[in-house]
Design a protein around this motif. Structure first.
Motif, short mmCIF file in Angstrom:
data_model
loop_
_atom_site.label_atom_id
_atom_site.label_comp_id
_atom_site.label_asym_id
_atom_site.label_seq_id
_atom_site.Cartn_x
_atom_site.Cartn_y
_atom_site.Cartn_z
N UNK A 146 14.43 12.13 -7.95
CA UNK A 146 14.44 10.69 -8.08
C UNK A 146 14.76 10.02 -6.75
N UNK A 147 15.56 10.66 -5.92
CA UNK A 147 15.90 10.06 -4.64
C UNK A 147 14.67 9.96 -3.73
N UNK A 148 13.77 10.92 -3.84
CA UNK A 148 12.55 10.87 -3.05
C UNK A 148 11.73 9.65 -3.43
N UNK A 149 11.57 9.43 -4.72
CA UNK A 149 10.80 8.29 -5.19
C UNK A 149 11.44 6.97 -4.74
N UNK A 150 12.75 6.89 -4.84
CA UNK A 150 13.42 5.65 -4.44
C UNK A 150 13.32 5.43 -2.93
N UNK A 151 13.34 6.50 -2.15
CA UNK A 151 13.19 6.35 -0.69
C UNK A 151 11.79 5.85 -0.34
N UNK A 152 10.78 6.46 -0.94
CA UNK A 152 9.41 6.08 -0.64
C UNK A 152 9.13 4.65 -1.10
N UNK A 153 9.54 4.32 -2.32
CA UNK A 153 9.29 2.97 -2.84
C UNK A 153 10.09 1.94 -2.07
N UNK A 154 11.33 2.26 -1.74
CA UNK A 154 12.15 1.32 -0.97
C UNK A 154 11.57 1.03 0.39
N UNK A 155 11.15 2.06 1.10
CA UNK A 155 10.55 1.87 2.42
C UNK A 155 9.21 1.14 2.29
N UNK A 156 8.45 1.44 1.23
CA UNK A 156 7.17 0.75 1.02
C UNK A 156 7.38 -0.74 0.79
N UNK A 157 8.37 -1.08 -0.01
CA UNK A 157 8.66 -2.50 -0.24
C UNK A 157 9.14 -3.18 1.04
N UNK A 158 9.89 -2.45 1.85
CA UNK A 158 10.28 -3.01 3.14
C UNK A 158 9.05 -3.24 4.02
N UNK A 159 8.09 -2.32 3.97
CA UNK A 159 6.85 -2.50 4.72
C UNK A 159 6.07 -3.72 4.25
N UNK A 160 6.05 -3.92 2.93
CA UNK A 160 5.39 -5.11 2.39
C UNK A 160 6.11 -6.37 2.85
N UNK A 161 7.43 -6.35 2.83
CA UNK A 161 8.19 -7.52 3.29
C UNK A 161 7.96 -7.78 4.78
N UNK A 162 7.85 -6.70 5.56
CA UNK A 162 7.58 -6.87 6.99
C UNK A 162 6.20 -7.48 7.21
N UNK A 163 5.22 -7.04 6.42
CA UNK A 163 3.86 -7.58 6.54
C UNK A 163 3.82 -9.04 6.14
N UNK A 164 4.49 -9.39 5.04
CA UNK A 164 4.52 -10.79 4.59
C UNK A 164 5.25 -11.64 5.63
N UNK A 165 6.34 -11.12 6.18
CA UNK A 165 7.05 -11.84 7.24
C UNK A 165 6.19 -12.05 8.47
N UNK A 166 5.43 -11.03 8.82
CA UNK A 166 4.53 -11.12 9.98
C UNK A 166 3.49 -12.22 9.76
N UNK A 167 2.88 -12.22 8.58
CA UNK A 167 1.87 -13.24 8.30
C UNK A 167 2.50 -14.63 8.19
N UNK A 168 3.74 -14.68 7.71
CA UNK A 168 4.43 -15.96 7.63
C UNK A 168 4.72 -16.54 9.00
#
Length: 77
Positions: A1-23
């Motif tokens: 479960x920790x693997x899934x949470x690490x991957x999903x957490x980092x992915x959501x951070x990547x999405x936030x970084x992309x949205x911030x970049x476009x903003x």
């Protein structure tokens, strides 16, 4: 479960970084969804790598603690 949470957490951070970049650029957030997927994939891979690195570090620390305990036992007797 920790693997899934690490991957999903980092992915959501990547999405936030992309949205911030476009903003910052004041561009439409929904213009190119492929960029979001790429950012999430790259950051998700970084999360996978960080999880594997953490597992390997735990193994190395356990081995080193065993070596130290062995040396202390040999020095005490």
């Amino acid at each position: 479960m920790a693997l899934l949470s690490s991957v999903v957490g980092f992915s959501l951070f990547g999405l936030a970084a992309r949205v911030g970049q476009l903003g910052i650029q004041k561009r439409n957030l929904f213009d190119n969804p492929g960029g979001h997927v790429i950012a999430m994939g790259v950051f998700g891979f970084a999360g996978y790598w960080a999880h594997r690195w953490d597992e390997r570090a735990a193994v190395l620390i356990a081995e080193k603690r065993a070596q130290i305990a062995e040396r202390r036992a040999g020095a005490a007797s």
